[in-house]
Structures are given as structure tokens and as C-alpha cells.
Design a protein around this motif. Structure first.
Motif, mmCIF file in Angstrom:
data_model
loop_
_atom_site.group_PDB
_atom_site.id
_atom_site.type_symbol
_atom_site.label_atom_id
_atom_site.label_comp_id
_atom_site.label_asym_id
_atom_site.label_seq_id
_atom_site.Cartn_x
_atom_site.Cartn_y
_atom_site.Cartn_z
ATOM 1 N N TYR A 28 0.823 -1.211 0.000
ATOM 2 C CA TYR A 28 0.000 0.000 0.000
ATOM 3 C C TYR A 28 0.856 1.260 0.000
ATOM 4 O O TYR A 28 0.346 2.355 0.010
ATOM 5 N N ARG A 29 2.187 1.128 -0.007
ATOM 6 C CA ARG A 29 3.039 2.311 -0.136
ATOM 7 C C ARG A 29 4.012 2.181 -1.316
ATOM 8 O O ARG A 29 5.235 2.172 -1.125
ATOM 9 N N PRO A 30 3.479 2.087 -2.543
ATOM 10 C CA PRO A 30 4.409 2.007 -3.674
ATOM 11 C C PRO A 30 5.333 3.223 -3.721
ATOM 12 O O PRO A 30 6.454 3.151 -4.216
ATOM 13 N N GLU A 31 4.852 4.354 -3.174
ATOM 14 C CA GLU A 31 5.670 5.570 -3.198
ATOM 15 C C GLU A 31 6.945 5.427 -2.369
ATOM 16 O O GLU A 31 7.889 6.193 -2.541
ATOM 17 N N HIS A 37 9.741 4.115 -4.884
ATOM 18 C CA HIS A 37 9.864 4.582 -6.252
ATOM 19 C C HIS A 37 11.269 5.043 -6.600
ATOM 20 O O HIS A 37 11.839 4.659 -7.597
ATOM 21 N N PHE A 38 11.840 5.887 -5.747
ATOM 22 C CA PHE A 38 13.179 6.366 -6.062
ATOM 23 C C PHE A 38 14.221 5.384 -5.552
ATOM 24 O O PHE A 38 14.004 4.674 -4.588
ATOM 25 N N HIS A 80 17.056 1.042 -8.096
ATOM 26 C CA HIS A 80 17.772 0.412 -9.198
ATOM 27 C C HIS A 80 18.665 -0.714 -8.702
ATOM 28 O O HIS A 80 19.034 -0.768 -7.548
ATOM 29 N N LYS A 81 19.014 -1.543 -9.636
ATOM 30 C CA LYS A 81 19.945 -2.611 -9.307
ATOM 31 C C LYS A 81 21.350 -2.042 -9.187
ATOM 32 O O LYS A 81 21.791 -1.281 -10.040
ATOM 33 N N LYS A 82 22.031 -2.441 -8.099
ATOM 34 C CA LYS A 82 23.425 -2.021 -7.949
ATOM 35 C C LYS A 82 24.313 -3.023 -8.676
ATOM 36 O O LYS A 82 23.926 -4.179 -8.834
ATOM 37 N N PRO A 83 25.508 -2.592 -9.093
ATOM 38 C CA PRO A 83 26.389 -3.547 -9.765
ATOM 39 C C PRO A 83 26.754 -4.698 -8.822
ATOM 40 O O PRO A 83 26.759 -4.515 -7.608
ATOM 41 N N ILE A 113 17.724 -6.335 -7.515
ATOM 42 C CA ILE A 113 17.185 -4.989 -7.380
ATOM 43 C C ILE A 113 16.776 -4.775 -5.921
ATOM 44 O O ILE A 113 16.210 -5.659 -5.283
ATOM 45 N N GLU A 170 10.672 10.152 6.881
ATOM 46 C CA GLU A 170 9.329 9.692 6.527
ATOM 47 C C GLU A 170 9.360 8.176 6.614
ATOM 48 O O GLU A 170 10.228 7.532 6.043
ATOM 49 N N PRO A 180 1.380 5.493 7.392
ATOM 50 C CA PRO A 180 2.635 6.215 7.132
ATOM 51 C C PRO A 180 2.796 7.360 8.141
ATOM 52 O O PRO A 180 1.799 7.870 8.653
#
Lengths: 266, 569
Positions: free
Chosen positions: B72-75, B78-79, B82-85, B90, B314, B351
């Protein structure tokens, strides 16, 4: 102002995430350094240089940097996202998150934008000459903080769920919009010059919505208030004023209840 | 297996009393040994800090309510997802990271164990599925008992033996580790729209009080001789003036003696005490009572605590304290989820933004730090953020920087928007103490290991113990002076050994290790009454069949079972 020109030289197989394509990241960089900036395609990292031919160096600051993008960007996400100053012009259509979280500067898309564009925009000018998809100027999925500032103008039509959780700024759609517009809105101004489908201003607390054309089905939580003469985005006309959504909580200001306002052109 | 010798590091180990002494640590076959063979690989730890792997005593990292927070908190993710090397997957989420990110981040910070703090027995399978998917770190989960119908009925009639038999049955069915209590009685009262805000408020219908529930569960815990003590989230969490309830609760432990074969000395672990050390009677005169609470804790040897430090982020609050989450939703109007778990418990998720510009949040931040700084015995006070309730666990390095440097903490304190009001409502500005690396090793390694009954093998670097070792790029002779430097060092272990294998190197994950799920199998005498009660409740009230309740071994294929024999009790 320095101009960086980016010509698409390869269409990504999946989608290319252009989180680094904005004047803020480019500022102070030479063309070769810009080409070396990272971007993701799925889980793989590559560089901007792999997908764009880049000419011209950026200005010293974001405000001194203009980016012009040519070629098919329909598989490029995040163009101009989080930009704070400067200018970006795309002579094509773009994919999701274009101009999202932008806080300043000018962003012009000459084609269409996909869904989730201008999300939680805080400032600047974002103009789309074509059509926009769903969730234009809305909050990110799950978030409760939508567009709060700036001007977002779409010259064509927009999809559904436009300006969900909007709290400030101005959003103009010169064509039609689909269902769910200004849901949970708590501030700001939405202008629809064409028709709106259904569920306009559902659970709206504060703010203003103007509809020049018809609303297919009106929400039951709106009440007729008055007829007023207004000038809206350069058009002078008589509007019918409704207040609502009466089913939602509303704050009080100086002893008076504050409602959302819905204006329909007569 | 490989052999290693870690040379010339500054070793901090409360188990052996090593306070930064230069010592070599040898590793062989997953254990720390006196001497490694001549072929051992040498790790140069010159100018670095060496400690045992850290143990998390209380965090919400797996199970249905954590996952409710995720979906219920896709937000939240979001940022920066990404996958790290490298070999990692992910990594998504800030306050409610994915299971993969959870494992990686704990490992990068030098942790080798985490306790999931609240497992609803009925949803134990889900908890174990997530634990199984969390890489590197060992984990265990505490089933919740403080609002359970069986427990109420047995304890109301003072049937400690039957309560213990039921608890032992649940722990075996759910592969649980110990006895967790969340807002005793209050969550059941919530089903009637009520709450228990003191330890003497009776639970509707059952007519038992929180004090009776906690006394009974402490007795049952010691009857069984479990490795961990009763682990309690007290009544009246988060309310101004609740420190009196807190002291009343802590006093329940007076005169109760620990009885176990694991070296555990406490009978009550009181968790996230920050949320329970509030003075005042409204949000306007809200103030710290950390000193009053810690004065009591310091003199009461059979209690351990953890802090629940607010990190000013947050985040996503989630607890089996259903009524509290509803109350919080009423305060901040953000989205709320409530889940009821049949006869056993409930949970809520909301939240929350700990905004440094808001006075109450800044005071909460002070209280969490004060608790640790007032603690006289670092072996009984552990650092947590009650992840994700007071902040994400990934902020531990920042919490350490506030505790270990008065300069760093005062920089934060003095720049609050309401700094004057915050300082006058708390004692933090007067506290000069800086937690040392040795004390930190006690608060994050030796202490939690002892409280969890794991001190034989974990939390120290003595030969014979498990080779869980963290090496940080910190030279104790030149301790970093800025917050970001301290954070970077604790957030990116130079090395992490898990079971004698290098899993982290230079802050990067290089191996997924051999993760184990710990659980406690407490054997009791055959108890036909309890068996009959269980059968009857399943037939009459549960939505599932008794046969569908247990967690099969396939859900925890790498289990580490701690056996307790209470048949002679």
C-alpha cells in the motif's frame, strides 16, 4: 544560454530511463561528459551516449542550459524529471514520468506524453502540444502529495485520473479529459476546455475546477451556488458555480466552511 | 572451508573484555579458533575496528503487516530502487524495503542476525516465506501472545502450566522463538472499540487485566525456561504522560527470577522504550521522562530494554497495537490499514513523517537518545529504531553518530526549528556522554545476544563462538569527527564474516552466506486438556483447519532449532 542537442540514434529494446536528462545534471558538463552519464534499461546500466548523439556543451548552471532532443523518444522515460531551471524541448513524443517532480524551468514536448507525467510537479512551466495519458499532474501511486505548483498545459486531450491529490499550481487541458479529475484535490486550479467524462472533483476538499464543455455525469456531492462572470485562461464567460464534495471533510477559515469549487461554462 | 586470520585490528569484545586491544582473530570451519592453519588467508585489519556481527533485537522485517506496508506504499520504493552492480538483486523501498534489500542492508552494516518482532501465529507461513527469502542474515520471529484467547482463559484461572503448554504448542507449529506481547489486552479490547491504557484496565468479555497477562506470561516463560524473556510492547504507547504506565509495567518484573540454561539474566525485555517515556498530559506540554524511566531500569537488573530511536525520516508505522494505529491515523489523516487475526491478534499500518520542524517529533528524537545515554549497563540497553516505526533500520549508522559524538548530536539539536522549546522539554542538551566503541559493542552485540539466550555462540569473538565478524574502517585512535564519516564507516563494513564466510567486502555484497532460521522447540509434558482446547477452538472459531496451521519444514529449510526441555518443570 548554451544548447545541448541530443539526436536519438538507437531505439531501446525495453525502455530507457532518462533520469539524467535534465539541465541540472548537465550543468557544467561537456558533450563527452554528458554522453558518459548513466541511464538504466531494465536492470542494465548504460550511458546516454549509447542512445543519443550529443553535441554542444551545457552552460555553467542549469539556468544557462537548454536541451533539444530530436528523434523518437516514445521509449524514453523521465525526460526533464526533477529539473529546477533551464529549458528542455523535445521534438517528439515521450514516455512516462516526463516532467515529473519538476520544480522550475521550461519543458516543452511537441508530441504526446504517456501516463504519469508532471507527477507532483512543484514549479516551472510544462507544456505538451499533443495529448497526455492518465495520471497527468497527479501524485505518484500511493502518495498523497500531488501537483503543488507551476503551470502544466496540455493542448490536446488527457486521460483519466488527472490531478489526483492536487494541492497547488495550475493545470490546463485544452481538449477533453476522461474519468476521475481532481480526486482528493486540496488546492490549485484545473481548467478543462473540452468535455469531462465522469467523477469530476470526487472527494475534493479545496481548490477550483473549470469545465468549458459538458460533464457527462455530475458527482452527487455537488451543490448549485451561483452564476458568476469570470475570465478563465483568457476566455470571458458566465459560469455556473457548484460547491463540494459535500461527502468529504472540509476545513473552516474565519468561521466559514471552505469547499471545493466546480465551475461549468454556461 | 576456508581459514582466515584477521590481523592487527582493534578488537572490541565485551565477552572477553577487549577494549580496542590489538588482537588477531582466527577463523576455521565457520568458528573462531585459537589458531588457524599456516595456509589461512590473512586479512589486514590494521587501523580498523573489529567486532562480532551485530544482532538486531527488535525489527519488523517479515510477514503480513510488513508486506501490507509494502503494497500500500508504492511511493516508498519509487526512487532509488535500481539494481546495484554486482551479485545483488534490485533493491527497493526505504522504510519497508524488500526482503532482499533487508538482508543486504543489515549485512552492509555488520549485522548477522535480526529478530522479526511480531509474528501473528496464523500467518506464520508468510513470515517464514519472507525470512527464507531474506539473504545472508540469520533470523527468528516472535509469535504474539498478549491478546490471545487461549492465553486469556488459562491465565485468568492462573493455569500457568496450561498456558506454557499452549505456548510451546504454538512455538512448534509456527517455528517461533519466544513470547511477544503487544499492548496486552488492548488489541483484543480494540475488537470491541476499546483499548487498555493502563495495566489495570480489564479486557472486555475476558475480564483479565494487562498486569495479569504479563505476570502470567513471565511465569510461563520461566516455567518453560526459554532462551529469550517475555518481550513486551507496553500499553498506552505514544501517549503523553505514559511513563507512569511504563514504570508500573516494569515493576511487574520485581522479584521474578530468570530460570534458563542460556545465561539470560532478564525476565522482561521492554521494547522501543522511547515511545513509552513521555511526560506531560497533551501534545503542548509533551516532555521527556527518559531519566525517570532509566533511573528505574538502571537499578532493576532483571530488565533489558531497547531504545526505538526516532530518525527524523518519513516512515511507515506498523504494529500489532491496532488501536494505536487508528489513533495515529486520526492525528495525521494518512492512509490506514487494519487487520484482524481471528483469535490471536490484530495489526495496523499508517505512514508517518517525523518532521524535524515539528516540536513533538524533535522531542521524540531526544528521548530515544537520552535512553541510551542514561543507560548505566550497556549490556541491558540495545539500540533499535523499532524498524520501521521510529525510522528505518538503515539509519543505525546515523543513530550511532548521534550517540557517539556530542558535537554531531548538538549540531542536530541546536538547529531544530523549535530548538529552545525542545531543549527545555528534554535533558539531552545537558548530556555530555559519548557512547564508546566498547559500549556500542555491548549495546549491539554482546548485550542482545545475551538477552536472546544466544551468548554461547553469538555476540562475541571468543574461540569456539560462531565466526560472525564485522570489520569497520574506523581507527579508534582517530575516531571520525563528522557525522557523515561515522555513518559511512558503520554503513559500509570493510568486511563481514557470516559463519566464517566473507559476505561483505568494502561495503559490497560478495556472498549470500548460509542463512538460518532460528526457532525454539520447548518440550512439555503431555497435556490432554490443552490438546482438547486447541481442537475445540479450531472447530468452533478458527477459519482454518488445525491440520493447515503448522509451518512445514519446507518453509524453513535451513533451520537452527534450539531445544528446551520443560518436561521436568
Amino acid at each position: 544560454m548554451n544548447t545541448v542537442t541530443m539526436n536519438v540514434n538507437k531505439i531501446p529494446e525495453l525502455y530507457f530511463e532518462c533520469e539524467n536528462v535534465n539541465p541540472d545534471t548537465f550543468a557544467g558538463k561537456k558533450a563527452a561528459e554528458i554522453a558518459a552519464l548513466k541511464g538504466y534499461q531494465g536492470k542494465k546500466i548504460s550511458t546516454l551516449g549509447e542512445y543519443f548523439t550529443i553535441t554542444g556543451d551545457a552552460g555553467a548552471t542549469a539556468a544557462d542550459t537548454k536541451i533539444v532532443i530530436n528523434g523518437d523518444c516514445t521509449k524514453m522515460k523521465y525526460i526533464g524529471a526533477k529539473m529546477s531551471a533551464g529549458e528542455v524541448v523535445v521534438n517528439s513524443s515521450t514516455d512516462m514520468y516526463t516532467g515529473s517532480w519538476m520544480t522550475g524551468g521550461k519543458l516543452l514536448i511537441k508530441g504526446n506524453v504517456h501516463s504519469f507525467c508532471g507527477l507532483a510537479m512543484k514549479g516551472g512551466e510544462f507544456t505538451v502540444e499533443g495529448n497526455a495519458g492518465n495520471y497527468l499532474g497527479a501524485a505518484y501511486r500511493g502518495d498523497w502529495r500531488g501537483m503543488s505548483g507551476g503551470v502544466l498545459r496540455v493542448k490536446g486531450n488527457a486521460g483519466s485520473d488527472v490531478a489526483t491529490f492536487m494541492i497547488g499550481g495550475e493545470l490546463i487541458v485544452e481538449g477533453d479529459v476522461d474519468i476521475h479529475i481532481g480526486t482528493h484535490m486540496e488546492g490549485g486550479k484545473i481548467i478543462v476546455k473540452g468535455n469531462a467524462n465522469r467523477r469530476v472533483g470526487g472527494q475534493m476538499v479545496k481548490g477550483e475546477i473549470y469545465v468549458f464543455g459538458n460533464i457527462n455525469v455530475m458527482m452527487p456531492g455537488y451543490k448549485y451556488k451561483d452564476e458568476v462572470d469570470l475570465e478563465v485562461d483568457g476566455t470571458k464567460a458566465k459560469f455556473i458555480e457548484y460547491i463540494g464534495d459535500l461527502g468529504e471533510r472540509h476545513p473552516k477559515k474565519k468561521g466559514e466552511m471552505v469547499y471545493g469549487k466546480l465551475y461549468m461554462k454556461k | 572451508m576456508s581459514e582466515y586470520i584477521i590481523k592487527n585490528g582493534h578488537v572490541f569484545d565485551p565477552v572477553q573484555g577487549l577494549k580496542g586491544d590489538k588482537a588477531d582473530i582466527s577463523v576455521k570451519d565457520g568458528k573462531i579458533v585459537d589458531k588457524a592453519g599456516s595456509g589461512a588467508k590473512v586479512i589486514d585489519a590494521k587501523g580498523k575496528t573489529v567486532m562480532a556481527g551485530a544482532l538486531e533485537v527488535h525489527a519488523h522485517v517479515a510477514g503480513p503487516k510488513v508486506n501490507a506496508g509494502r503494497w500500500y506504499r508504492p511511493e516508498d520504493k519509487h526512487f532509488d530502487s535500481h539494481k546495484k552492480p554486482g551479485i545483488t538483486r534490485i533493491e527497493g523501498g526505504k522504510s519497508i524495503p524488500t526482503v532482499f534489500k533487508t538482508g543486504y542492508e543489515y549485512a552492509r552494516m555488520g549485522f548477522t542476525f535480526a529478530m522479526e518482532a511480531a509474528m501473528p501465529p496464523l500467518y506464520a507461513r508468510h513470515v517464514h516465506e519472507e525470512i527464507h527469502d531474506t539473504p545472508i542474515i540469520d533470523e527468528a520471529a516472535l509469535p504474539v501472545f498478549g491478546n490471545n484467547w487461549f492465553v486469556f482463559e488459562y491465565l485468568k484461572n492462573k493455569e500457568i502450566e496450561n498456558a506454557a503448554a499452549y505456548i510451546s504448542w504454538v512455538m512448534r507449529q509456527t517455528k517461533g522463538y519466544g513470547i511477544k506481547v503487544v499492548n496486552p489486552g488492548g488489541t483484543e479490547a480494540w475488537a470491541w472499540g476499546l483499548n487498555c491504557l493502563t495495566i489495570n484496565d480489564p479486557v472486555p468479555y475476558f475480564d483479565i487485566t494487562p498486569a495479569e497477562i504479563m505476570n502470567g506470561l513471565m511465569a510461563a516463560n520461566e516455567y518453560l525456561g526459554l532462551p529469550h524473556s517475555m518481550h513486551v510492547h507496553q500499553n498506552s504507547l505514544g501517549n503523553p504522560g505514559n511513563y507512569e504506565v511504563t514504570l508500573d509495567t516494569l515493576k511487574l518484573a520485581e522479584g521474578v527470577k530468570p530460570k534458563n540454561n542460556f545465561g539470560r539474566e532478564q525476565v522482561m525485555h521492554s521494547t522501543h522504550l522511547q515511545f513509552h517515556s513521555y511526560g506531560g498530559d497533551n501534545w503542548g506540554n509533551f516532555e521527556s521522562k527518559a531519566k525517570e524511566v532509566m533511573d528505574y531500569v538502571n537499578k532493576q537488573d532483571n530488565i533489558t530494554i531497547d531504545t526505538g530511536n526516532v530518525t527524523l525520516d518519513e516512515t511507515t508505522t506498523m504494529t500489532a497495537d491496532g488501536p494505536f494505529e487508528h489513533h495515529l491515523h486520526g492525528l495525521n489523516h494518512l492512509k490506514w490499514i487494519n487487520v484482524d487475526v481471528e483469535l490471536e491478534t490484530a495489526a495496523g499500518v499508517v505512514p508517518y513523517i517525523y518532521d524535524p520542524n515539528i516540536k513533538v517529533c524533535a522531542i521524540q528524537w531526544c528521548i530515544g537518545l537520552e535512553l541510551a545515554l542514561y543507560a548505566k549497563d550497556p549490556m541491558r540497553c540495545f539500540i533499535t529504531t523499532d524498524h520501521p516505526n521510529a525510522g528505518p533500520f538503515t539509519r543505525y549508522p546515523r543513530v550511532y553518530s548521534w550517540l557517539m559524538s556530542k558535537k554531531v548530536r548538538d549540531e542536530r539539536l541546536n538547529t531544530f526549528k523549535n530548538a529552545d522549546k525542545v531543549i527545555s522539554a528534554t535533558n539531552l542538551a545537558e548530556l555530555d556522554r559519548e557512547i564508546t566503541l566498547y559500549e556500542l559493542a555491548a549495546m549491539t552485540r554482546a548485550g542482545p545476544a545475551k538477552a536472546l539466550g544466544l551468548s554461547k555462540d553469538y555476540g562475541g569473538l571468543k574461540p569456539g563462538m560462531n565466526a560472525d565478524i564485522a570489520i569497520y574502517d574506523i581507527n579508534p585512535d582517530k575516531f571520525p569527527s563528522s557525522g557523515p564519516e561515522i555513518e559511512k564507516a558503520f554503513g559500509n563494513a570493510a568486511y563481514l564474516f557470516k559463519d566464517g564466510k566473507i559476505c561483505v567486502q568494502d561495503g559490497k555484497i560478495v556472498d549470500f552466506g548460509n542463512k538460518h532460521t532460528f526457532w525454539v522447540d520447548a518440550k512439555v509434558k503431555e497435556n490432554k486438556l490443552v490438546v482438547r482446547d486447541i481442537r475445540e477452538k479450531f472447530l468452533r472459531y478458527y477459519s482454518v483447519n488445525e491440520a493447515n496451521y503448522p509451518v512445514p519444514e519446507s518453509y524453513a529449510p535451513h533451520q537452527h532449532i534450539i531445544t528446551v526441555d520443560a518436561t521436568q518443570a
